[in-house]
Design a protein around this motif. Sequence first.
Motif, PDB file in Angstrom:
ATOM      1  N   ASP A  10       0.845  -1.184   0.000  1.00  0.00           N
ATOM      2  CA  ASP A  10       0.000   0.000   0.000  1.00  0.00           C
ATOM      3  C   ASP A  10       0.886   1.241   0.000  1.00  0.00           C
ATOM      4  O   ASP A  10       1.916   1.269   0.685  1.00  0.00           O
ATOM      5  N   GLU A  11       0.496   2.260  -0.758  1.00  0.00           N
ATOM      6  CA  GLU A  11       1.319   3.479  -0.829  1.00  0.00           C
ATOM      7  C   GLU A  11       1.413   4.198   0.512  1.00  0.00           C
ATOM      8  O   GLU A  11       2.298   5.001   0.734  1.00  0.00           O
ATOM      9  N   ARG A  12       0.510   3.872   1.447  1.00  0.00           N
ATOM     10  CA  ARG A  12       0.555   4.453   2.787  1.00  0.00           C
ATOM     11  C   ARG A  12       1.246   3.531   3.784  1.00  0.00           C
ATOM     12  O   ARG A  12       1.154   3.721   4.992  1.00  0.00           O
ATOM     13  N   THR A  14       4.152   1.594   6.058  1.00  0.00           N
ATOM     14  CA  THR A  14       5.095   2.181   7.000  1.00  0.00           C
ATOM     15  C   THR A  14       6.541   1.833   6.699  1.00  0.00           C
ATOM     16  O   THR A  14       7.444   2.523   7.151  1.00  0.00           O
ATOM     17  N   ARG A  50       5.472  -0.286   1.341  1.00  0.00           N
ATOM     18  CA  ARG A  50       5.269   0.661   0.246  1.00  0.00           C
ATOM     19  C   ARG A  50       6.467   0.625  -0.688  1.00  0.00           C
ATOM     20  O   ARG A  50       7.558   0.223  -0.304  1.00  0.00           O
TER      21      ARG A  50
END
Length: 103
Positions: A10-12, A14, A50
Amino acid sequence: RQNLWIIGLDERGTSDYDQFDLTGNCVIVLGREGAGLHDLVRRTCDHLLRIPMAGGVSSLNVSAAGAVVLYEAFRQRRNAAKAHVSPCVESASKPRKQKGLGS
C-alpha cells in the motif's frame, strides 16, 4: 495460525518493500488500482509495505507494483539460499573442465 505473515502492499505503508525480510513464509496482498487495499484487508495485514516513488508519480499500477515486490522476494530468497550452500557442495556443483582435443 498457519505460520504465515500477511504483507499488504500500500502506498501508505510504514516500511519500504526492500527493507523488509521477505524470505519467510508470507502472503503478499495487492489492492485495487486507484483505491488500494480495502480498509478491512489493511487492518488484517501484519505489515504494510510501500514502494518509494520519485518525482510526481504517487504509485505504480497493481501489476507493476506486484512484479517489483515479487522480484525482491525472489532476490532475497535466492541470496539466502546461496548463503546456506556449503563450500564443499558449491565446488562439487561447478562443472569441471574436461580434457579433450586442443587442451
